[in-house]
Design an enzyme around this catalytic site. Structure first.
Site, PDB file in Angstrom:
ATOM      1  N   GLY A  17     -85.769  22.935  -8.688  1.00 49.51           N
ATOM      2  CA  GLY A  17     -87.083  22.331  -8.895  1.00 49.51           C
ATOM      3  C   GLY A  17     -88.089  22.784  -7.863  1.00 49.51           C
ATOM      4  O   GLY A  17     -88.851  21.980  -7.327  1.00 49.51           O
ATOM      5  N   ALA A  18     -88.132  24.103  -7.619  1.00 47.62           N
ATOM      6  CA  ALA A  18     -88.913  24.617  -6.490  1.00 47.62           C
ATOM      7  C   ALA A  18     -90.244  25.232  -6.894  1.00 47.62           C
ATOM      8  O   ALA A  18     -90.883  25.895  -6.076  1.00 47.62           O
ATOM      9  CB  ALA A  18     -88.089  25.645  -5.723  1.00 47.62           C
ATOM     10  N   TYR A 160     -84.755   4.905 -11.755  1.00 50.29           N
ATOM     11  CA  TYR A 160     -84.996   5.783 -10.615  1.00 50.29           C
ATOM     12  C   TYR A 160     -84.243   5.273  -9.387  1.00 50.29           C
ATOM     13  O   TYR A 160     -83.614   6.056  -8.662  1.00 50.29           O
ATOM     14  CB  TYR A 160     -86.493   5.860 -10.355  1.00 50.29           C
ATOM     15  CG  TYR A 160     -86.893   6.892  -9.334  1.00 50.29           C
ATOM     16  CD1 TYR A 160     -86.901   8.247  -9.663  1.00 50.29           C
ATOM     17  CD2 TYR A 160     -87.295   6.533  -8.054  1.00 50.29           C
ATOM     18  CE1 TYR A 160     -87.288   9.216  -8.741  1.00 50.29           C
ATOM     19  CE2 TYR A 160     -87.680   7.485  -7.129  1.00 50.29           C
ATOM     20  CZ  TYR A 160     -87.678   8.821  -7.475  1.00 50.29           C
ATOM     21  OH  TYR A 160     -88.051   9.766  -6.552  1.00 50.29           O
TER      22      TYR A 160
END
Length: 248
Positions: A17-18, A160
């Site tokens: 997720g960069a 979450y």
């Protein structure tokens, strides 16, 4: 190299997720410490390519690699591609995540499952994939991105909270089992950080309720990741980067 920054020359790092936000800041920071970077993305190809271009323009090595890290087959393909193009992975940062704001009355089973798959299962899949190589070389650094919500009520939702609490449990479990192999496993737990995902937090004026009186910056999270990457005696820990919202 300035004091406090690890020397990662000849190391290969993968950040999931960069393409943006915290992941992008971590990728740039690791590259600045000398690592060659695999910049993972799922949808944002152009943004991932821009991160690669930034690293290359500064004299570093980097590639962009697409994968949905919540899917085992895509993780396996990603690891294979990174190893062929850059080399074996020494540093893994499990940053990929999702955080759709959802109250308990509106939360569905599908959203709960998706959140745990992206935030927790992905960390398990990527860690399992890189551990054999790290064990063989007797050196590795794994950093998982948790959240202040892992130990508090949070603002996103119980799905979450559960996913990030699981990340911290996963961190401690792996840390206890691989320390003798020269591998450290830590978590970094940001509070409210000024990124695209923080738009709902800005709308609720959460910054005014923080002791420091502002949202954090992605670079401040990246600094904590660098710290645990450079310290062989810190493992199984959660490093809070939250402006004093709670004290771990």
């Amino acid at each position: 190299m300035p004091a406090g920054i690890p020397h990662l020359n000849d190391r290969i790092a993968l950040v999931t997720g960069a393409s943006r936000g915290i992941g992008r800041a971590i990728a740039l920071a690791l590259a600045g410490a000398g690592a060659a970077l695999a910049v993972n993305y799922r949808q944002r190809e152009a943004e991932a390519a821009h991160v690669v271009a930034q690293i290359e323009s500064a004299g570093g090595r980097a590639i962009a690699v697409r994968a949905d890290v919540s899917a085992a087959d895509e993780v396996a393909h990603m690891i294979d591609e990174v190893e062929k193009r850059l080399g074996v992975i020494d540093v893994l940062v499990n940053n990929a995540g999702t955080g759709t704001v959802c109250d308990i009355d509106a939360l569905t089973e599908a959203e709960f499952d998706r959140t745990l798959a992206v935030n927790l299962k992905s960390a398990f899949l990527c860690t399992q994939a890189v551990l054999p190589g790290m064990r063989a070389r007797r050196w590795g650094r794994i950093v998982n991105l948790s959240s202040a919500a892992a130990r508090g009520g949070g603002l996103v939702g119980v799905h979450y909270n559960a996913s990030k609490a699981g990340v911290e449990g996963l961190t401690r479990g792996y840390a206890a089992r691989v320390a003798r192999d020269g591998i450290t496993v830590n978590a970094v737990a940001p509070g409210p950080i000024d990124t695209e995902m923080a738009a709902p937090l800005k709308a609720s004026n959460v910054a005014e309720r923080l002791p420091v009186g502002r949202l954090g910056e992605a670079d401040e999270v990246a600094q904590a990741v660098l710290m645990v990457t450079g310290n062989a005696f810190v493992t199984g820990q959660t490093i809070a980067v939250n402006g004093g919202v709670n004290f771990i």
